[in-house]
Design an enzyme around this catalytic site. Structure first.
Site, PDB file in Angstrom:
ATOM      1  N   LYS A 179       0.887  -1.172   0.000  1.00  0.00           N
ATOM      2  CA  LYS A 179       0.000   0.000   0.000  1.00  0.00           C
ATOM      3  C   LYS A 179       0.923   1.220   0.000  1.00  0.00           C
ATOM      4  O   LYS A 179       1.388   1.675   1.048  1.00  0.00           O
ATOM      5  CB  LYS A 179      -0.875  -0.037   1.265  1.00  0.00           C
ATOM      6  CG  LYS A 179      -2.233   0.646   1.159  1.00  0.00           C
ATOM      7  CD  LYS A 179      -2.189   2.108   0.865  1.00  0.00           C
ATOM      8  CE  LYS A 179      -1.855   2.959   2.056  1.00  0.00           C
ATOM      9  NZ  LYS A 179      -1.712   4.400   1.725  1.00  0.00           N
ATOM     10  N   GLU A 182      -0.506   7.369  -0.721  1.00  0.00           N
ATOM     11  CA  GLU A 182      -1.434   7.895  -1.742  1.00  0.00           C
ATOM     12  C   GLU A 182      -0.904   9.203  -2.342  1.00  0.00           C
ATOM     13  O   GLU A 182      -1.399   9.670  -3.350  1.00  0.00           O
ATOM     14  CB  GLU A 182      -2.836   8.093  -1.147  1.00  0.00           C
ATOM     15  CG  GLU A 182      -2.959   9.103  -0.012  1.00  0.00           C
ATOM     16  CD  GLU A 182      -2.584   8.542   1.360  1.00  0.00           C
ATOM     17  OE1 GLU A 182      -1.757   7.618   1.434  1.00  0.00           O
ATOM     18  OE2 GLU A 182      -3.108   9.075   2.352  1.00  0.00           O
ATOM     19  N   CYS A 287      12.927  11.178   7.926  1.00  0.00           N
ATOM     20  CA  CYS A 287      12.799  10.738   9.324  1.00  0.00           C
ATOM     21  C   CYS A 287      14.144  10.803  10.022  1.00  0.00           C
ATOM     22  O   CYS A 287      14.216  10.719  11.241  1.00  0.00           O
ATOM     23  CB  CYS A 287      12.240   9.336   9.396  1.00  0.00           C
ATOM     24  SG  CYS A 287      13.379   8.116   8.774  1.00  0.00           S
ATOM     25  N   GLU A 390       6.987  16.945  15.631  1.00  0.00           N
ATOM     26  CA  GLU A 390       7.922  16.748  14.516  1.00  0.00           C
ATOM     27  C   GLU A 390       7.566  17.780  13.446  1.00  0.00           C
ATOM     28  O   GLU A 390       6.431  17.810  12.978  1.00  0.00           O
ATOM     29  CB  GLU A 390       7.742  15.330  13.945  1.00  0.00           C
ATOM     30  CG  GLU A 390       8.626  15.029  12.763  1.00  0.00           C
ATOM     31  CD  GLU A 390       8.344  13.651  12.145  1.00  0.00           C
ATOM     32  OE1 GLU A 390       7.192  13.180  12.207  1.00  0.00           O
ATOM     33  OE2 GLU A 390       9.281  13.068  11.594  1.00  0.00           O
TER      34      GLU A 390
END
Ligand code: NAD
Length: 500
Positions: A179, A182, A287, A390
């Site tokens: 997945k 998107e 990250c 973050e």
């Protein structure tokens, strides 16, 4: 929706066929450099997930029984195809993500390294054995695939993060449901086209698209054995909880706030360059971005003016033209740009001092792009709004400390624990930092200490939920289960059987 956008709808990849599901809602995919919609993604639900998982389940027995060396041959062929298509794929990454071409090359190169690592699967899968654990009895343990496994990905590395997952998973003999984010579905679509050419049997790797509804259906599907997730911390925590409750093996990598400690004895020029790259590479959407510096003692006056000058000189612009590349591209969406700019506003109101201000940056040849220039924000205190979340954008926040101990305490006071780095010429300071900092990946004079494919990606604290990390041997452990066999052969008496 216009017919041209319908034409650009991303298909699902199910049992080796590209499928356009009917009757679903869509979400747009942007080229962040231009602010233009370049494709759409169908928002799948349980029905589509069931279809895709069924395809992966059907393909599992034959793929599991394919010898590891034959499975590796597909990946060897894929490696060659990826090299042939390298530049074209990288331009695609820059176009759907907004990162520069050189950053896209890093994204794909690191992903190819995982394919190379997975080519060694015959060796990586080897078990252990001990003869004669008791008289006449032997024992061996070997690794078996889990079945159908799934990978749910973030937007920030369209190539690398999916390729952290499926090359190792399928090399181990699992079948896979991917997945993609998107926001960046196109890179994996192209890579799967190459996997087809490499001879991957239908159903071994499948793609489903969507958001929360699609993910929820994957997390609770009875035929999915394991979930690999990478994304923000609130979602990672939730994924770990839901998938664990559904009895699945889970690894869920979350967000980060990576501290970079600047010591007064650090090499000035090389440190400034490395900190700039760590904070502003991929527009801070990493990250492992070095987003939060702590200047210890005189380090502030020695390093910050030069750093602010260097950052001010960075060229920001569109990344979708091969011939003219900027130093930094756009962020992923208009919404994200506004969120990050709002955090800078709040940080400034909270008493921080803006040394380099990216908020007013405009790009004349791409006026609709999602641009935000690089910002360096000094005199940030732990209670400043910039420290509560973050940021995940082109912002370097700078705190001050008098001693290394204070700097480590500031780093350890926040909840994340992905990366941390120190710049120093003192071996003692480096050793103390490495031992005391509560983060899973440490850099000594290295701003982005992201491990390569052969090592695990060892986030700690709120940056990782689960036991076995992504990549390296931990990746192989995650996608396999062990079987231990204890063997004894009874004696028939010398020659007795053969004599009959
Ligand atoms: P995100 O958490 O918004 O989305 C990640 C994935 O989760 C996407 O596929 C998305 O469709 C899905 N998702 C979103 N909301 C969901 C929900 N409510 N329920 C179920 N699924 C949902 O992350 P993002 O914005 O795409 O990526 C950026 C984040 O990823 C940052 O926080 C970054 O630090 C993190 N990240 C972490 C690592 C790591 O190794 N620790 C690596 C890359 C990125």
């Amino acid at each position: 929706m216009s017919s041209s956008l319908q034409d650009s709808a991303c298909p699902l990849y199910v049992a080796g066929k590209w499928i356009h599901p009917q009757g679903l809602g869509f979400t747009p995919v942007f080229n962040p450099s231009r602010g233009e919609v370049i494709a759409t993604v169908p928002l799948c639900g349980a029905a589509e997930v069931n279809e895709v998982v069924a395809a992966a389940k059907a393909a599992f027995p034959a793929w599991r029984d394919t010898p590891p060396n034959e499975r590796a041959q597909v990946l060897f062929r894929l490696k060659i195809l990826l090299e042939d298509a390298f530049e074209e794929l990288c331009l695609g990454i820059s176009t759907e993500h907004g990162k520069t071409l050189s950053e896209a090359r890093g994204d794909l190169r690191r992903g190819i390294e995982v394919v190379e690592y997975a080519c060694g699967i015959p060796t990586l899968l080897m078990g252990e054995s001990l003869e004669n654990i008791a008289r006449g009895i032997d024992c061996h343990t070997d690794r078996h695939p889990l079945g159908v496994v799934t990978g749910i990905c973030p937007f920030n590395f369209p190539a690398l993060v999916p390729m952290w997952m499926w090359p190792i998973a399928i090399a181990c003999g699992n079948t896979f449901v991917l997945k993609p984010s998107e926001k960046v579905p196109l890179t994996m679509q192209r890579v799967v086209g190459l996997l087809e050419k490499a001879g991957l049997p239908p159903g071994v790797l499948n793609i489903v698209h969507g958001g929360r509804e699609c993910v929820d259906a994957l997390l609770t599907h009875p035929d999915i054995a394991a979930v690999s997730f990478v994304g923000s911390t609130p979602i990672a925590r939730e994924i770990h909880r839901k998938a664990s409750a559904a009895g699945k093996r889970v690894q869920a990598a979350g967000g980060a706030k990576n501290f970079v400690i600047l010591m007064p004895d650090a090499d000035p020029d090389r440190t400034i360059e490395a900190v700039k790259d760590a904070a502003f590479g991929c527009a801070g959407e990493r990250c492992m971005a070095g987003s939060t510096a702590v200047a210890v003692g005189e380090a502030g006056s020695r390093l910050l003016p030069g750093l602010a000058d260097l950052v001010s000189s960075m060229k920001v612009g569109p990344t979708d033209v091969r011939e003219s590349q900027p130093d930094m591209g756009a962020v992923i969406s208009a919404e994200h740009r506004n969120r990050v700019a709002g955090l800078i506003d709040a940080g400034e109101k909270g008493g921080a001092k803006v040394l380099t201000d990216g908020r007013a940056t405009r790009v004349d040849d791409a006026p609709d792009g999602f641009f935000l220039g690089p910002s360096v924000i000094d005199q940030v205190t732990p209670d400043n709004p910039l420290m509560h979340t973050e940021v995940f954008g082109p912002v370097l926040t700078v705190l001050r400390a008098d001693t290394l101990e204070q700097a480590i305490a500031l780093a350890n006071a926040q909840a994340f624990g992905n990366g941390a780095a120190i710049f120093t010429n003192s071996g003692k300071a480096a050793r103390e930092f490495r031992r005391q900092v509560s983060a899973g990946m440490v850099g000594i004079n290295v701003g982005v200490p992201a491990p390569l494919a052969y090592f695990p990606f060892t986030g700690w604290n709120d940056s990782f939920f689960g036991d076995l990390h992504i990549q390296g041997r931990e990746g192989v452990e995650f996608f396999t289960q062990r079987k231990t066999t204890t063997t004894r052969w009874f004696s028939f008496g010398d020659g007795e059987v053969w004599a009959k």
